[in-house]
Design an enzyme around this catalytic site. Structure first.
Site, PDB file in Angstrom:
ATOM      1  N   ASP A  61       9.893  49.080  27.043  1.00 14.93           N
ATOM      2  CA  ASP A  61      11.352  49.072  27.229  1.00 14.93           C
ATOM      3  C   ASP A  61      11.752  49.243  28.702  1.00 14.93           C
ATOM      4  OD1 ASP A  61      14.081  49.647  27.104  1.00 14.93           O
ATOM      5  OD2 ASP A  61      13.842  51.525  25.972  1.00 14.93           O
ATOM      6  N   HIS A  95      17.092  55.849  26.589  1.00 14.37           N
ATOM      7  CA  HIS A  95      15.972  55.074  27.132  1.00 14.37           C
ATOM      8  C   HIS A  95      15.245  55.846  28.231  1.00 14.37           C
ATOM      9  CE1 HIS A  95      17.327  51.351  25.133  1.00 14.37           C
ATOM     10  NE2 HIS A  95      18.537  51.859  25.323  1.00 14.37           N
TER      11      HIS A  95
HETATM   12 ZN   LIG Z   1      17.704  48.104  22.412  1.00 19.23          ZN
HETATM   13 ZN   LIG Z   2      18.286  51.051  20.823  1.00 17.54          ZN
END
Ligand SMILES: [Zn+2]
Ligand SMILES: [Zn+2]
Length: 553
Positions: free
Chosen positions: A193, A366
Protein backbone atom coordinates in the site's frame (compact mmCIF):
# COMPACT_ATOMS: atom_id res chain seq x y z
CA UNK A 1 10.51 -27.66 -20.09
CA UNK A 2 7.46 -25.57 -19.57
CA UNK A 3 7.77 -21.94 -18.70
CA UNK A 4 6.74 -21.72 -15.06
CA UNK A 5 5.40 -18.24 -14.56
CA UNK A 6 2.94 -16.35 -12.48
CA UNK A 7 1.20 -13.27 -13.83
CA UNK A 8 0.00 -10.34 -11.80
CA UNK A 9 -2.23 -7.86 -13.62
CA UNK A 10 -3.42 -4.70 -11.88
CA UNK A 11 -6.84 -3.85 -13.38
CA UNK A 12 -7.12 -0.65 -11.35
CA UNK A 13 -5.51 1.35 -8.55
CA UNK A 14 -1.93 1.67 -9.81
CA UNK A 15 -1.21 5.22 -10.96
CA UNK A 16 -4.69 6.36 -9.94
CA UNK A 17 -6.51 6.89 -6.66
CA UNK A 18 -9.14 4.26 -5.84
CA UNK A 19 -10.62 1.49 -7.98
CA UNK A 20 -8.36 -1.22 -6.61
CA UNK A 21 -8.46 -4.51 -8.45
CA UNK A 22 -5.79 -7.05 -9.30
CA UNK A 23 -5.77 -10.40 -11.09
CA UNK A 24 -3.28 -13.09 -10.17
CA UNK A 25 -2.83 -15.92 -12.61
CA UNK A 26 -0.98 -19.20 -12.49
CA UNK A 27 -1.50 -21.40 -15.53
CA UNK A 28 -5.24 -22.13 -15.75
CA UNK A 29 -6.29 -20.43 -12.53
CA UNK A 30 -7.01 -16.78 -11.83
CA UNK A 31 -7.78 -15.24 -8.45
CA UNK A 32 -8.91 -11.61 -8.22
CA UNK A 33 -8.02 -9.37 -5.27
CA UNK A 34 -10.55 -6.58 -4.62
CA UNK A 35 -13.11 -4.99 -6.94
CA UNK A 36 -13.25 -1.32 -6.03
CA UNK A 37 -14.68 1.87 -7.38
CA UNK A 38 -13.55 5.45 -7.68
CA UNK A 39 -15.78 8.39 -6.89
CA UNK A 40 -15.77 10.75 -9.85
CA UNK A 41 -14.33 14.20 -9.47
CA UNK A 42 -16.60 17.22 -9.60
CA UNK A 43 -15.90 17.71 -13.30
CA UNK A 44 -17.48 14.42 -14.38
CA UNK A 45 -21.00 15.73 -14.34
CA UNK A 46 -23.77 13.19 -14.37
CA UNK A 47 -21.45 10.26 -13.61
CA UNK A 48 -22.08 8.64 -10.24
CA UNK A 49 -19.38 6.01 -10.06
CA UNK A 50 -16.28 4.93 -11.90
CA UNK A 51 -15.27 1.26 -11.97
CA UNK A 52 -12.45 -0.61 -13.68
CA UNK A 53 -12.96 -2.25 -17.04
CA UNK A 54 -12.68 -5.99 -16.42
CA UNK A 55 -12.48 -7.21 -19.99
CA UNK A 56 -9.42 -9.24 -19.06
CA UNK A 57 -11.49 -11.31 -16.64
CA UNK A 58 -14.38 -11.72 -19.10
CA UNK A 59 -11.90 -12.85 -21.78
CA UNK A 60 -10.66 -15.52 -19.37
CA UNK A 61 -13.95 -16.21 -17.61
CA UNK A 62 -13.46 -19.99 -17.37
CA UNK A 63 -10.24 -19.53 -15.42
CA UNK A 64 -11.45 -17.06 -12.78
CA UNK A 65 -11.90 -18.99 -9.52
CA UNK A 66 -12.72 -16.31 -6.98
CA UNK A 67 -12.53 -12.70 -5.89
CA UNK A 68 -11.09 -12.00 -2.44
CA UNK A 69 -11.95 -8.62 -0.93
CA UNK A 70 -9.47 -7.21 1.59
CA UNK A 71 -11.81 -4.84 3.46
CA UNK A 72 -15.09 -2.97 3.32
CA UNK A 73 -14.04 0.38 1.82
CA UNK A 74 -15.74 1.30 -1.43
CA UNK A 75 -12.42 1.56 -3.29
CA UNK A 76 -12.07 -2.18 -2.64
CA UNK A 77 -15.65 -3.56 -2.76
CA UNK A 78 -17.60 -0.92 -4.72
CA UNK A 79 -17.36 -2.64 -8.11
CA UNK A 80 -18.27 -6.08 -6.77
CA UNK A 81 -21.93 -5.90 -7.79
CA UNK A 82 -21.02 -4.93 -11.36
CA UNK A 83 -18.40 -7.68 -11.57
CA UNK A 84 -20.75 -10.37 -10.25
CA UNK A 85 -23.48 -9.32 -12.65
CA UNK A 86 -21.23 -10.30 -15.56
CA UNK A 87 -19.08 -12.92 -13.89
CA UNK A 88 -20.83 -14.82 -11.09
CA UNK A 89 -17.75 -16.02 -9.18
CA UNK A 90 -17.44 -16.87 -5.47
CA UNK A 91 -16.56 -13.97 -3.16
CA UNK A 92 -14.28 -14.36 -0.12
CA UNK A 93 -14.03 -11.81 2.65
CA UNK A 94 -14.25 -11.32 6.40
CA UNK A 95 -17.61 -11.00 8.14
CA UNK A 96 -17.67 -7.21 8.39
CA UNK A 97 -16.40 -6.74 4.83
CA UNK A 98 -19.09 -8.97 3.37
CA UNK A 99 -21.63 -7.43 5.76
CA UNK A 100 -20.93 -4.05 4.15
CA UNK A 101 -20.75 -5.49 0.63
CA UNK A 102 -24.19 -7.11 0.92
CA UNK A 103 -26.03 -3.80 0.86
CA UNK A 104 -24.74 -2.81 -2.55
CA UNK A 105 -25.18 -6.34 -3.91
CA UNK A 106 -28.79 -6.20 -2.84
CA UNK A 107 -29.36 -2.77 -4.43
CA UNK A 108 -28.08 -4.20 -7.70
CA UNK A 109 -30.14 -7.36 -7.45
CA UNK A 110 -27.20 -9.78 -7.30
CA UNK A 111 -27.27 -10.70 -3.60
CA UNK A 112 -29.52 -13.75 -4.09
CA UNK A 113 -27.16 -15.49 -6.52
CA UNK A 114 -23.95 -14.29 -4.85
CA UNK A 115 -21.79 -17.02 -3.35
CA UNK A 116 -20.34 -15.38 -0.26
CA UNK A 117 -17.68 -17.19 1.76
CA UNK A 118 -16.52 -15.92 5.13
CA UNK A 119 -12.83 -16.06 5.96
CA UNK A 120 -10.72 -15.01 8.92
CA UNK A 121 -7.08 -14.25 9.59
CA UNK A 122 -4.67 -17.20 9.22
CA UNK A 123 -7.20 -19.24 7.29
CA UNK A 124 -5.94 -20.88 4.09
CA UNK A 125 -7.77 -21.48 0.82
CA UNK A 126 -6.90 -23.34 -2.35
CA UNK A 127 -7.97 -22.40 -5.87
CA UNK A 128 -6.47 -24.95 -8.24
CA UNK A 129 -2.74 -24.51 -7.87
CA UNK A 130 -3.09 -21.14 -6.16
CA UNK A 131 -2.77 -21.34 -2.39
CA UNK A 132 -4.00 -18.35 -0.37
CA UNK A 133 -3.36 -17.43 3.25
CA UNK A 134 -5.36 -14.66 4.95
CA UNK A 135 -3.24 -12.17 6.94
CA UNK A 136 -4.79 -9.98 9.64
CA UNK A 137 -4.12 -6.26 9.09
CA UNK A 138 -4.89 -3.07 11.01
CA UNK A 139 -6.63 -0.38 8.98
CA UNK A 140 -9.17 2.37 9.57
CA UNK A 141 -11.97 -0.15 9.05
CA UNK A 142 -12.23 -3.27 11.22
CA UNK A 143 -11.69 -6.78 9.90
CA UNK A 144 -9.14 -5.86 7.18
CA UNK A 145 -6.86 -8.42 5.64
CA UNK A 146 -3.82 -8.81 3.45
CA UNK A 147 -3.12 -12.01 1.56
CA UNK A 148 -0.20 -14.27 0.83
CA UNK A 149 -0.48 -16.18 -2.43
CA UNK A 150 1.69 -19.19 -3.08
CA UNK A 151 2.11 -21.06 -6.37
CA UNK A 152 4.92 -23.35 -7.51
CA UNK A 153 6.69 -20.17 -8.70
CA UNK A 154 6.86 -18.66 -5.21
CA UNK A 155 4.98 -16.63 -2.61
CA UNK A 156 3.75 -13.11 -3.10
CA UNK A 157 2.22 -10.86 -0.45
CA UNK A 158 -0.48 -8.29 -1.15
CA UNK A 159 -0.82 -6.06 1.92
CA UNK A 160 -4.24 -4.61 1.15
CA UNK A 161 -4.60 -1.30 3.01
CA UNK A 162 -2.70 -1.42 6.30
CA UNK A 163 -0.90 0.34 9.11
CA UNK A 164 1.08 -0.90 12.12
CA UNK A 165 -1.02 0.54 14.96
CA UNK A 166 0.26 -1.18 18.09
CA UNK A 167 -2.78 -0.18 20.15
CA UNK A 168 -5.74 -0.31 17.76
CA UNK A 169 -9.20 0.05 19.21
CA UNK A 170 -10.31 -3.54 18.67
CA UNK A 171 -6.91 -5.10 19.53
CA UNK A 172 -6.61 -6.48 15.99
CA UNK A 173 -2.92 -5.87 15.43
CA UNK A 174 -1.34 -6.45 12.03
CA UNK A 175 -0.03 -10.03 12.09
CA UNK A 176 3.71 -9.31 12.53
CA UNK A 177 4.40 -12.95 13.35
CA UNK A 178 2.94 -14.51 10.18
CA UNK A 179 4.33 -11.77 7.97
CA UNK A 180 7.86 -12.21 9.28
CA UNK A 181 7.53 -16.01 9.16
CA UNK A 182 6.66 -15.72 5.47
CA UNK A 183 9.62 -13.38 5.04
CA UNK A 184 11.83 -16.01 6.65
CA UNK A 185 10.56 -18.68 4.23
CA UNK A 186 11.15 -16.39 1.27
CA UNK A 187 8.86 -13.89 -0.42
CA UNK A 188 9.16 -13.60 -4.18
CA UNK A 189 7.33 -10.29 -4.43
CA UNK A 190 5.69 -7.76 -2.14
CA UNK A 191 2.78 -5.59 -3.31
CA UNK A 192 2.41 -2.90 -0.69
CA UNK A 193 0.00 0.00 0.00
CA UNK A 194 1.56 3.31 -1.14
CA UNK A 195 -1.16 5.73 -0.02
CA UNK A 196 1.03 7.42 2.63
CA UNK A 197 4.46 6.77 1.12
CA UNK A 198 5.16 10.51 1.11
CA UNK A 199 4.40 10.91 4.79
CA UNK A 200 7.41 10.65 7.13
CA UNK A 201 7.45 8.79 10.44
CA UNK A 202 4.74 6.55 11.83
CA UNK A 203 0.99 7.01 11.47
CA UNK A 204 -0.37 7.77 14.97
CA UNK A 205 -2.55 5.27 16.78
CA UNK A 206 -6.34 5.51 16.79
CA UNK A 207 -6.11 5.99 20.59
CA UNK A 208 -4.75 9.53 19.95
CA UNK A 209 -8.00 10.43 18.27
CA UNK A 210 -9.97 9.44 21.34
CA UNK A 211 -7.75 11.59 23.55
CA UNK A 212 -8.22 14.68 21.36
CA UNK A 213 -11.94 14.30 20.79
CA UNK A 214 -12.35 13.83 24.54
CA UNK A 215 -10.87 17.34 25.02
CA UNK A 216 -13.51 18.76 22.73
CA UNK A 217 -16.27 16.96 24.67
CA UNK A 218 -14.86 18.54 27.87
CA UNK A 219 -14.97 22.07 26.54
CA UNK A 220 -18.22 22.09 24.57
CA UNK A 221 -21.39 23.19 26.39
CA UNK A 222 -23.58 22.95 23.35
CA UNK A 223 -24.33 20.31 20.79
CA UNK A 224 -21.53 18.47 19.06
CA UNK A 225 -21.64 17.49 15.41
CA UNK A 226 -19.19 14.80 14.30
CA UNK A 227 -18.62 14.02 10.63
CA UNK A 228 -16.87 10.82 9.66
CA UNK A 229 -17.09 8.05 7.09
CA UNK A 230 -19.97 5.68 7.72
CA UNK A 231 -17.45 2.83 7.45
CA UNK A 232 -15.17 4.19 10.21
CA UNK A 233 -16.44 1.78 12.82
CA UNK A 234 -13.53 2.45 15.23
CA UNK A 235 -14.25 6.17 15.09
CA UNK A 236 -17.97 5.62 15.66
CA UNK A 237 -17.10 3.46 18.68
CA UNK A 238 -15.02 6.32 20.13
CA UNK A 239 -17.95 8.71 19.74
CA UNK A 240 -20.43 6.26 21.32
CA UNK A 241 -18.11 5.70 24.31
CA UNK A 242 -17.47 9.39 24.84
CA UNK A 243 -21.17 10.17 24.58
CA UNK A 244 -21.84 7.65 27.32
CA UNK A 245 -19.08 9.10 29.54
CA UNK A 246 -20.34 12.66 29.09
CA UNK A 247 -24.06 11.92 29.40
CA UNK A 248 -24.90 12.70 25.80
CA UNK A 249 -27.05 10.86 23.27
CA UNK A 250 -25.88 10.01 19.75
CA UNK A 251 -28.21 10.98 16.89
CA UNK A 252 -27.08 9.48 13.60
CA UNK A 253 -27.96 11.19 10.31
CA UNK A 254 -27.44 9.90 6.78
CA UNK A 255 -28.74 6.61 5.47
CA UNK A 256 -25.35 4.87 5.22
CA UNK A 257 -24.43 5.93 8.77
CA UNK A 258 -27.57 4.33 10.19
CA UNK A 259 -27.19 1.21 8.04
CA UNK A 260 -23.54 0.66 8.90
CA UNK A 261 -24.12 1.13 12.63
CA UNK A 262 -26.83 -1.53 12.43
CA UNK A 263 -24.66 -3.96 10.43
CA UNK A 264 -21.56 -3.51 12.60
CA UNK A 265 -23.42 -3.86 15.89
CA UNK A 266 -25.35 -6.93 14.64
CA UNK A 267 -22.05 -8.60 13.76
CA UNK A 268 -20.48 -7.64 17.07
CA UNK A 269 -17.98 -5.09 15.72
CA UNK A 270 -19.64 -2.16 17.44
CA UNK A 271 -20.54 -2.03 21.08
CA UNK A 272 -23.45 0.35 21.62
CA UNK A 273 -23.75 1.43 25.29
CA UNK A 274 -27.39 1.01 26.41
CA UNK A 275 -29.52 4.14 26.15
CA UNK A 276 -26.99 6.13 24.09
CA UNK A 277 -28.62 5.95 20.67
CA UNK A 278 -31.41 8.37 19.81
CA UNK A 279 -33.25 9.35 16.66
CA UNK A 280 -32.54 12.58 14.82
CA UNK A 281 -36.14 13.64 15.34
CA UNK A 282 -35.33 13.75 19.09
CA UNK A 283 -33.06 16.72 18.42
CA UNK A 284 -35.98 19.09 18.95
CA UNK A 285 -36.76 17.79 22.45
CA UNK A 286 -33.34 16.81 23.82
CA UNK A 287 -31.31 19.55 25.56
CA UNK A 288 -28.56 20.95 23.29
CA UNK A 289 -25.79 19.88 25.66
CA UNK A 290 -27.01 16.28 25.56
CA UNK A 291 -26.66 15.83 21.79
CA UNK A 292 -24.02 14.41 19.51
CA UNK A 293 -25.07 14.47 15.87
CA UNK A 294 -23.13 11.79 14.00
CA UNK A 295 -23.16 12.56 10.30
CA UNK A 296 -21.87 11.39 6.94
CA UNK A 297 -20.84 13.84 4.26
CA UNK A 298 -17.34 14.64 5.49
CA UNK A 299 -16.25 15.30 1.89
CA UNK A 300 -18.76 18.11 1.38
CA UNK A 301 -20.98 15.99 -0.88
CA UNK A 302 -23.73 18.35 -2.02
CA UNK A 303 -26.64 16.10 -1.09
CA UNK A 304 -25.32 14.77 2.23
CA UNK A 305 -26.74 15.59 5.65
CA UNK A 306 -23.67 17.56 6.72
CA UNK A 307 -24.13 19.98 3.85
CA UNK A 308 -27.76 20.54 4.84
CA UNK A 309 -26.60 21.23 8.40
CA UNK A 310 -23.95 23.68 7.19
CA UNK A 311 -26.43 25.55 5.03
CA UNK A 312 -29.06 25.66 7.79
CA UNK A 313 -31.38 23.47 5.74
CA UNK A 314 -31.81 20.49 8.03
CA UNK A 315 -35.36 19.94 9.15
CA UNK A 316 -34.57 18.67 12.66
CA UNK A 317 -31.32 20.38 13.59
CA UNK A 318 -30.28 24.03 13.56
CA UNK A 319 -26.58 24.78 13.98
CA UNK A 320 -26.05 27.58 16.50
CA UNK A 321 -23.46 29.73 18.19
CA UNK A 322 -21.30 27.57 20.46
CA UNK A 323 -21.84 24.28 18.67
CA UNK A 324 -18.75 22.17 17.97
CA UNK A 325 -18.26 20.64 14.54
CA UNK A 326 -15.64 17.88 14.49
CA UNK A 327 -14.38 16.84 11.07
CA UNK A 328 -13.10 13.36 11.77
CA UNK A 329 -12.13 12.13 8.32
CA UNK A 330 -9.43 12.63 5.79
CA UNK A 331 -10.29 14.99 2.96
CA UNK A 332 -9.93 12.98 -0.22
CA UNK A 333 -7.74 14.84 -2.72
CA UNK A 334 -9.96 16.92 -4.98
CA UNK A 335 -12.59 17.56 -2.29
CA UNK A 336 -10.67 20.32 -0.47
CA UNK A 337 -12.79 23.02 -2.08
CA UNK A 338 -16.15 21.55 -1.12
CA UNK A 339 -15.03 20.86 2.46
CA UNK A 340 -13.67 24.36 2.89
CA UNK A 341 -16.97 25.69 1.56
CA UNK A 342 -18.81 23.75 4.28
CA UNK A 343 -16.47 25.07 6.97
CA UNK A 344 -17.27 28.62 5.90
CA UNK A 345 -20.97 28.00 6.23
CA UNK A 346 -20.63 26.42 9.67
CA UNK A 347 -18.57 29.42 10.79
CA UNK A 348 -21.28 31.74 9.48
CA UNK A 349 -23.66 30.06 11.96
CA UNK A 350 -21.22 30.55 14.84
CA UNK A 351 -20.06 26.95 15.17
CA UNK A 352 -16.48 26.17 16.13
CA UNK A 353 -14.65 23.87 13.72
CA UNK A 354 -12.25 21.20 14.92
CA UNK A 355 -10.30 19.59 12.13
CA UNK A 356 -6.94 18.04 11.41
CA UNK A 357 -5.21 21.40 11.13
CA UNK A 358 -4.91 21.81 14.91
CA UNK A 359 -6.40 18.71 16.48
CA UNK A 360 -5.90 15.00 16.02
CA UNK A 361 -9.54 14.51 15.09
CA UNK A 362 -8.47 11.91 12.59
CA UNK A 363 -5.56 9.58 11.97
CA UNK A 364 -4.84 7.83 8.73
CA UNK A 365 -5.54 4.15 8.25
CA UNK A 366 -2.48 3.80 6.06
CA UNK A 367 1.16 3.13 6.94
CA UNK A 368 3.60 6.04 6.80
CA UNK A 369 7.21 5.78 5.64
CA UNK A 370 8.72 4.07 8.70
CA UNK A 371 5.94 1.46 8.72
CA UNK A 372 6.33 0.85 5.00
CA UNK A 373 10.04 0.23 5.58
CA UNK A 374 9.14 -2.11 8.43
CA UNK A 375 6.89 -4.08 6.07
CA UNK A 376 9.73 -4.30 3.54
CA UNK A 377 12.14 -5.48 6.24
CA UNK A 378 9.76 -8.08 7.65
CA UNK A 379 8.99 -9.60 4.26
CA UNK A 380 12.40 -9.07 2.62
CA UNK A 381 10.95 -9.62 -0.84
CA UNK A 382 13.07 -10.46 -3.87
CA UNK A 383 10.94 -8.07 -5.95
CA UNK A 384 8.97 -5.08 -4.82
CA UNK A 385 5.96 -3.53 -6.57
CA UNK A 386 4.22 -0.53 -4.96
CA UNK A 387 0.41 -0.52 -5.28
CA UNK A 388 -2.52 1.76 -4.33
CA UNK A 389 -1.64 5.28 -5.28
CA UNK A 390 -1.10 7.83 -7.97
CA UNK A 391 2.23 7.78 -9.76
CA UNK A 392 3.87 10.10 -7.22
CA UNK A 393 3.01 7.83 -4.28
CA UNK A 394 4.15 4.73 -6.13
CA UNK A 395 7.39 6.53 -6.99
CA UNK A 396 7.98 7.68 -3.41
CA UNK A 397 7.48 4.09 -2.28
CA UNK A 398 10.19 2.87 -4.68
CA UNK A 399 12.61 5.33 -3.04
CA UNK A 400 11.82 3.84 0.37
CA UNK A 401 12.50 0.37 -0.99
CA UNK A 402 15.93 1.55 -2.18
CA UNK A 403 16.59 2.96 1.28
CA UNK A 404 16.05 -0.42 2.89
CA UNK A 405 18.49 -1.93 0.42
CA UNK A 406 16.39 -3.52 -2.31
CA UNK A 407 18.46 -3.24 -5.51
CA UNK A 408 16.83 -0.83 -8.01
CA UNK A 409 16.59 -3.53 -10.67
CA UNK A 410 14.29 -5.51 -8.38
CA UNK A 411 11.88 -2.62 -7.83
CA UNK A 412 9.16 -2.46 -10.44
CA UNK A 413 6.97 0.56 -10.94
CA UNK A 414 3.95 -0.90 -12.71
CA UNK A 415 0.75 0.86 -13.70
CA UNK A 416 -2.79 -0.34 -14.24
CA UNK A 417 -2.86 -2.77 -17.15
CA UNK A 418 0.79 -3.82 -17.06
CA UNK A 419 1.19 -7.58 -17.17
CA UNK A 420 3.80 -8.42 -14.57
CA UNK A 421 5.45 -11.78 -15.18
CA UNK A 422 7.10 -13.42 -12.19
CA UNK A 423 9.42 -16.39 -12.43
CA UNK A 424 11.41 -17.88 -9.53
CA UNK A 425 14.44 -15.80 -10.48
CA UNK A 426 13.07 -12.95 -12.57
CA UNK A 427 10.32 -10.39 -12.80
CA UNK A 428 9.43 -8.09 -15.65
CA UNK A 429 6.56 -6.26 -17.29
CA UNK A 430 5.58 -8.11 -20.43
CA UNK A 431 2.66 -6.69 -22.36
CA UNK A 432 -0.57 -4.89 -21.58
CA UNK A 433 -3.98 -6.22 -20.63
CA UNK A 434 -7.10 -4.36 -21.80
CA UNK A 435 -7.95 -1.90 -19.05
CA UNK A 436 -9.95 1.28 -18.69
CA UNK A 437 -12.72 2.94 -16.80
CA UNK A 438 -16.44 2.43 -16.84
CA UNK A 439 -18.72 5.26 -15.87
CA UNK A 440 -21.82 4.25 -13.98
CA UNK A 441 -24.87 6.45 -13.89
CA UNK A 442 -26.86 5.10 -11.00
CA UNK A 443 -29.83 7.11 -12.17
CA UNK A 444 -32.66 8.66 -10.19
CA UNK A 445 -31.71 11.43 -7.78
CA UNK A 446 -32.44 10.25 -4.26
CA UNK A 447 -33.38 13.64 -3.00
CA UNK A 448 -33.16 16.90 -4.81
CA UNK A 449 -31.78 19.57 -2.53
CA UNK A 450 -33.20 23.07 -2.63
CA UNK A 451 -29.73 24.39 -3.35
CA UNK A 452 -29.60 22.39 -6.53
CA UNK A 453 -32.89 23.83 -7.60
CA UNK A 454 -31.64 27.34 -6.89
CA UNK A 455 -28.53 26.68 -8.98
CA UNK A 456 -30.71 25.59 -11.84
CA UNK A 457 -32.78 28.74 -11.69
CA UNK A 458 -29.63 30.83 -11.84
CA UNK A 459 -28.48 28.91 -14.91
CA UNK A 460 -31.74 29.47 -16.72
CA UNK A 461 -31.13 33.23 -16.55
CA UNK A 462 -27.44 33.38 -17.50
CA UNK A 463 -27.29 30.46 -19.89
CA UNK A 464 -24.90 27.59 -19.93
CA UNK A 465 -22.43 26.13 -22.40
CA UNK A 466 -21.42 22.53 -22.02
CA UNK A 467 -18.18 21.45 -23.69
CA UNK A 468 -17.53 17.73 -23.91
CA UNK A 469 -13.99 16.64 -24.78
CA UNK A 470 -12.87 13.01 -24.91
CA UNK A 471 -9.21 12.31 -24.26
CA UNK A 472 -7.53 8.97 -24.73
CA UNK A 473 -5.72 8.42 -21.44
CA UNK A 474 -3.26 5.96 -22.91
CA UNK A 475 -2.06 8.11 -25.82
CA UNK A 476 -2.92 11.61 -24.60
CA UNK A 477 -4.73 12.45 -27.83
CA UNK A 478 -8.07 14.16 -28.18
CA UNK A 479 -10.60 11.72 -29.61
CA UNK A 480 -13.11 12.92 -32.15
CA UNK A 481 -14.41 16.48 -32.24
CA UNK A 482 -15.30 18.32 -29.03
CA UNK A 483 -19.04 18.65 -28.59
CA UNK A 484 -20.65 21.90 -27.56
CA UNK A 485 -24.14 22.33 -26.28
CA UNK A 486 -25.62 25.67 -25.30
CA UNK A 487 -28.81 26.46 -23.41
CA UNK A 488 -30.44 29.80 -22.98
CA UNK A 489 -27.58 32.17 -23.59
CA UNK A 490 -27.83 33.39 -27.19
CA UNK A 491 -30.68 33.42 -29.69
CA UNK A 492 -31.38 29.98 -31.11
CA UNK A 493 -30.63 31.00 -34.75
CA UNK A 494 -27.19 32.47 -33.92
CA UNK A 495 -26.23 29.65 -31.65
CA UNK A 496 -25.01 27.14 -34.27
CA UNK A 497 -22.54 29.54 -35.87
CA UNK A 498 -21.08 30.64 -32.52
CA UNK A 499 -20.71 27.08 -31.35
CA UNK A 500 -18.91 26.03 -34.54
CA UNK A 501 -16.46 28.89 -34.07
CA UNK A 502 -16.02 28.07 -30.39
CA UNK A 503 -15.29 24.47 -31.28
CA UNK A 504 -12.40 25.59 -33.52
CA UNK A 505 -11.05 27.68 -30.63
CA UNK A 506 -11.06 24.64 -28.34
CA UNK A 507 -9.41 22.39 -30.91
CA UNK A 508 -6.65 24.96 -31.41
CA UNK A 509 -6.16 25.37 -27.67
CA UNK A 510 -5.97 21.65 -27.09
CA UNK A 511 -3.37 21.33 -29.81
CA UNK A 512 -1.25 23.82 -27.90
CA UNK A 513 -1.25 21.55 -24.83
CA UNK A 514 1.56 19.14 -24.15
CA UNK A 515 0.81 15.45 -23.85
CA UNK A 516 1.27 15.65 -20.08
CA UNK A 517 -1.25 18.47 -19.86
CA UNK A 518 -3.70 16.53 -21.96
CA UNK A 519 -3.46 13.58 -19.58
CA UNK A 520 -4.50 15.81 -16.68
CA UNK A 521 -8.20 16.48 -16.95
CA UNK A 522 -8.04 19.28 -14.37
CA UNK A 523 -5.63 21.21 -16.61
CA UNK A 524 -7.85 20.55 -19.64
CA UNK A 525 -10.91 21.70 -17.74
CA UNK A 526 -9.23 25.01 -16.99
CA UNK A 527 -7.96 25.44 -20.57
CA UNK A 528 -11.40 24.83 -22.06
CA UNK A 529 -13.10 27.06 -19.51
CA UNK A 530 -10.78 30.06 -19.95
CA UNK A 531 -10.74 29.84 -23.75
CA UNK A 532 -14.52 29.69 -24.00
CA UNK A 533 -15.04 32.41 -21.44
CA UNK A 534 -12.74 34.73 -23.40
CA UNK A 535 -14.37 33.82 -26.71
CA UNK A 536 -17.96 34.42 -25.62
CA UNK A 537 -17.13 37.64 -23.85
CA UNK A 538 -15.46 38.97 -27.01
CA UNK A 539 -17.90 37.68 -29.61
CA UNK A 540 -21.29 37.88 -27.89
CA UNK A 541 -20.66 39.99 -24.81
CA UNK A 542 -22.21 37.28 -22.65
CA UNK A 543 -20.96 35.41 -19.59
CA UNK A 544 -22.58 32.00 -19.76
CA UNK A 545 -21.66 29.39 -17.23
CA UNK A 546 -19.05 27.19 -18.88
CA UNK A 547 -19.13 23.53 -17.92
CA UNK A 548 -16.24 21.57 -19.41
CA UNK A 549 -16.66 17.83 -19.27
CA UNK A 550 -13.42 16.00 -19.92
CA UNK A 551 -13.90 12.28 -20.50
CA UNK A 552 -10.86 10.10 -20.13
CA UNK A 553 -11.31 7.02 -22.24
ZN1 LIG B 1 -7.87 1.58 -0.25
ZN1 LIG C 1 -9.13 1.17 2.88
Amino acid sequence: MTDDRMEVIPLGGLGEFGMDMMAIRYREDIVVVDAGLMFPRDDLLGVDLVIPEFTYLLDNKDLVRAVIVTHGHEDHIGALAYLLRELPIPVYGTRLTLGFAKGRLEENGVLEQAQLHYVEARQTLDFGEIHVEILGMTHSIADSIGIAITTPVGTIIHTGDFKFDSSPLNRNVTDYARISALGEQGVLALFSDSTNSERPGFTPSETYVRRHIEQIFYSCRNKIIVACFASSIHRIQIILDLAKDFGRRVLPVGRSMKENIAIASDLGYLNIPPGVMADISDAKTLPEEAQVILSTGSQGEPLAALTRLAFGKHKDVAVQEGDAVILSARVIPGNEGSVSRLVNHFCRRGARIYDESQWTTHVSGHASQEELKLMLNLTRPRYFIPVHGEYRQLYAHTLLAREVGIPPERIILAETGDVLVLRPDSACIDGKAPVGRRFIDVGGVAELDELVVKDRRHLSEEGVVLAVVAVNKATGTVEGVPELVSRGHVQEEDSAAFLAEAREIIIAALEECTREEREDSLVLTEVVRTELKRYFRKRTGTRPMIVPVIYEI
